[in-house]
Design an enzyme around this catalytic site. Structure first.
Site: not given
Length: 428
Positions: A306, A363
């Site tokens: 991320h 996700d």
């Protein structure tokens, strides 16, 4: 710590004030840099630029911390209530019971779309991207809600927020039903926010959708974990458009368009597509991990790492547990989940990923849960938008309420030709 930074440029020294946040974050105030030196900063992607001061969301990417208005997201897990969290984000405090019930009533009262809006769905071609429909319909919604375009009182703003949050799920459900050639399901005021959405998505005339409390909790949790995430691409877009004094609907519609980008809201779709390709291609997770470490392999491990988090994405830990519960409740034996779990296990024990802090992000598991709930792949990003609505509304309000706000206007470093003359056509 000193309260100023010193910059020397071209033999001239200036002092730049420091701004310190409540969690100790330090920013250098360069708002007068160009006026005093003629220079600007160069920061492609704005990775080192603070565009605003905000009291909504705190992230510590190194420690894997995410808090809404100071409350760690882990504290919303046991009793997930998306509307309560939405009110916290938008208003700044957890609502009292009477306040929450008042807002719930407004959501129920505003769930219906004007009958005229239903004809707009017929204007989109079959197979139109749901995010395109969502953005267009939010803008169209303003035409039916113009009295709420520039709310100045708390009550009128709450009405606008309720209308937008309530109708966005109806628009989403209607766009899905329209794409399938199915009749629209009117909202049911007896159902709560997430249950009502599931009803509008999946009820049939001969078979009403029965809302399972555990499934409803799981969807609440997915929306809560997407409710806000500081100054990401779509939120910054909402603030950018709002800085021009654009109304709430136009600003949020712009946020939808930004979220539509595959590098932003489409990440969980990419995870499912990757897992599907692994399953169909007969690849073993061990082979995938090996390929992911080879730069020239063309294989990318989606759902890991991320831009902000250099530790575990705290949202992924919560969704991993929710994933187990949901699939167990539904009796789903999803081969994609088995692949995902094995990929996670291998990556977390591989120095290549650990050293680079490539941990699973939100996700990685959100797509699995949405898939288990029966949400189609092309609706995943729409679900993200529904969840992010409180954050967009709260960020727009915060900017709207900040005195002395200026229109956003980044600078640039020009790299084109220097001055030159126009050449007539017959001499080119």
């Amino acid at each position: 710590m000193a309260d100023k930074a010193t910059l020397t440029l071209g033999g001239k020294t200036i002092e730049l004030p420091l701004i310190v946040g409540t969690e100790g974050e330090v920013g250098i105030d360069i708002s007068k840099l160009r006026a005093e030196t003629g220079a600007i900063t160069f920061d492609p992607g704005y990775g080192n630029t603070g565009s605003c001061a905000s009291a909504i969301t705190f992230i510590d990417g190194e420690k894997g911390i995410l808090r809404y208005r100071g409350i760690p997201i882990e504290q919303f897990v046991n009793h997930p209530d998306f509307i309560e969290v939405a009110m916290l984000i938008i208003n700044g405090e957890l609502p009292k019971r009477a306040d929450r019930e008042r807002f719930r009533d407004k959501l129920a009262d505003n769930a219906h779309l004007h009958e005229g809006m239903k004809h707009h769905f017929d204007g989109f071609p079959s197979g139109a991207p749901p995010m395109a429909i969502l953005s267009a319909m939010i803008n169209a919604l303003f035409c039916y809600d113009q009295n709420f375009s520039d709310p100045e009182s708390d009550e009128s703003f709450e009405d606008s927020a309720a209308r937008l949050m309530s109708k966005v799920r109806t628009i989403a459900a209607y766009s899905y039903r329209s794409s399938k050639g199915l009749p629209y399901n009117y909202p049911d005021p007896k159902l709560l926010y997430c249950g009502n959405f599931l009803h509008m998505m999946f009820s049939m005339p001969h078979r009403p959708y029965e809302v399972d409390p555990d499934i409803e909790d799981a969807l609440n949790l997915v929306l809560i974990l997407h409710a806000d995430h500081e100054q990401n691409c779509s939120t910054s877009t909402v603030r950018m458009v709002g800085s021009a004094q654009a109304n709430l609907y136009a600003s949020v519609a712009a946020g939808v368009c930004a979220l539509w980008g595959p590098l932003h809201g489409g990440a969980n779709v990419a995870v499912i597509e990757m897992l599907e390709s692994i399953r169909k291609g007969g690849l073993k997770p061990e082979e995938c991990i090996k390929l992911a470490k080879q730069k020239d392999s063309g294989f990318r491990l989606m759902g890991f790492g991320h831009r902000v988090y250099k530790n575990f994405d705290p949202r992924s830990r919560i969704l991993k547990n929710a994933c187990d519960k949901v699939l167990g409740k539904l009796g789903v034996k999803d081969p994609l989940l088995d692949i995902a779990r094995k990929l996670e296990e291998l990556a977390l024990n591989d120095p290549y990923f650990v050293d680079r802090k490539l941990y699973p992000n939100v996700d990685f598991y959100s797509g699995i849960i949405l898939r288990a709930l029966g949400i189609p792949l092309d609706m995943f990003t729409v679900m993200f938008a529904i969840g992010r609505m409180p954050g967009w509304i709260g960020q727009w309000k915060e900017q709207h309420d900040t005195p002395g706000g200026r229109i956003y206007r980044p600078r640039q470093i020009y790299t084109g030709p220097t001055i030159r003359d126009y050449v007539p056509m017959d001499k080119r």
